[in-house]
Design an enzyme around this catalytic site. Sequence first.
Site, PDB file in Angstrom:
ATOM      1  N   ASP A 263       0.850  -1.265  -0.262  1.00 25.76           N
ATOM      2  CA  ASP A 263      -0.063   0.075  -0.038  1.00 25.76           C
ATOM      3  C   ASP A 263       0.978   1.131  -0.057  1.00 25.76           C
ATOM      4  OD1 ASP A 263       0.901  -0.848   2.655  1.00 25.76           O
ATOM      5  OD2 ASP A 263      -0.599   0.467   3.375  1.00 25.76           O
TER       6      ASP A 263
ATOM      7  N   GLU B   7      -0.174  -1.001   5.982  1.00 28.28           N
ATOM      8  CA  GLU B   7       0.948  -0.333   6.594  1.00 28.28           C
ATOM      9  C   GLU B   7       1.018   0.990   6.701  1.00 28.28           C
ATOM     10  OE1 GLU B   7       5.022   1.243   7.864  1.00 28.28           O
ATOM     11  OE2 GLU B   7       3.850   1.731   5.865  1.00 28.28           O
TER      12      GLU B   7
END
Length: 507
Positions: A133, A198
């Site tokens: 991400d 994250e």
Amino acid sequence: MDPKLGRMVTSLLAYLLLLEGGMFSPSPPPSGLLERVFQFIDLHQNEFVQILKEWVAVESDSVQPVPHLRQELFRMMALAADKLRCLGASVDPVDTGFQQLPDGQTLPIPPIILAELGNDPKKPTVCFYGHLDVQPARQEDGWLTDPYTLTEVDGKLYGRGATDNKGPVLAWINAVSAFRALEEDLPVNIKFIIEGMEEAGSVALEELVRKEKDRFFSSVDYIVISDNLWINQGKPALTYGTRGNSYFRVEVKCRDQDFHSGTFGGILHEPMADLVALLGSLVDSSGHILIPGIYDQVAPLTEEERKMYKAIDLDLEEYRHSSHVKKFLFDTKEEILMHLWRYPSLSIHGIEGAFDEPGAKTVIPGRVIGKFSIRLVPHMNTSVVEKQVKQHLEHIFSKRNSSNQMTVSMTLGLQPWMANIKDNQYLAAKRAIKTVFGTEPDMTRDGSTIPIARIFQDIIQKSVMMLPLGAVDDGEHSQNEKINRWNYIEGSKLFAAFFLEMAKLRL
Ligand SMILES: *[C@@H]1O[C@H](CO)[C@@H](O)[C@H](O)[C@H]1NC(C)=O
Ligand SMILES: *[C@@H]1O[C@H](CO)[C@@H](O)[C@H](O)[C@H]1NC(C)=O
């Protein structure tokens, strides 16, 4: 292509890249298998850049909680799972449920990928953690190129996620694919744990690691994370520690409503005056924390450690200049790095309820909340720090004889992390760095807090290492994020060399 011609092209390419990089000395040519792996990586570097381009093209933003971006995140994880399956890995995308948003809505969490290649009990098992991400990015924010179209300019590959963290995840995959393509046995058993949340606080990761402790992680010997940067542009680093963080909130309240200073000024214990005195009691003008006992648990500095700091490459003047700071609290490289990495620091962040707009308003805030945090280092402990801070603030407050109410709470407590650099994997990484870059790494820590390292260390109780690939100017989270082609390709070789060194150390 004729293999001889291939080698010539490779050396020419390597030479050109050397000129481009220009900051490292060439190392003696590696022999045998490693040489063939390096050649493969050099010859296929455009393909590796192309895959990075495909991955960067997915707007896998986990920060903005909107359904269409969440879909992109799912698509990203599916792409990665496919890629790993193509390498022959067994892949298990684990569904971890839903993310609760502050407004009461929920969004599905993208699967966390658990994958593994090889389970030979004679080989060490290395687990790689990465995330796919990214932070939000829009061209209007000041990007010179479209953030989701990987664009190469002067050997720099610009794109959101190029260095944080898609490039490093792919570098690890590239290294594995080189062994695969050459039909060579992998020197180590490899596992992957790859998440997609994250940047949004790794929602669900810790719980999954706990759940998988005795299954997926039971055979893991080492954990490698490549989610930070070198501390300069040309010299690789190996990171063995991060600071923790204890975040505090101190509220001083007279009543919920504000007052007018013409009507109440002079007859009240003003909450803001109490709070400013409390905040002013925390740290002195040289950065020394004034909370009694706070330094008691800080690990003493050893001579060996002092030498490590001396060896680190850091141009302090350049750092100061590029940060637009007139003068730091310390004058030497060693003192600066130690105060960023191995000593605690206290920062005051803000005051909620204060009058902070332009103009002159004669208000007396009725209730204010101060925010500050302490970056923790080994062997400080969040619960001890919490007690010390509360005791100190209560003492200062009691001396003021204030009729207000004070409440202190620690809203976040993240422990520091530090690894044993004498561990095998640090040794192997140092050797691999020497082979690929011809230099010893800077042994670094990170002054910020990366909870995942400590989580892995606490739960799985195995050695954790951070092996960064990106240069200090990569601009993670910022506009014009990039990874240098050189870092990406040499980084892929670094992982391949690391696998071979790990296998050697097992013998
Ligand atoms: C921190 O200190 C508390 C209380 O003294 C103790 O119970 C706890 O085990 C310590 N935690 C760590 C991680 O050392
Ligand atoms: C608080 O009260 C004590 C005892 O009544 C007094 O000695 C002291 O001077 C007072 N302190 C302040 C800051 O007003």
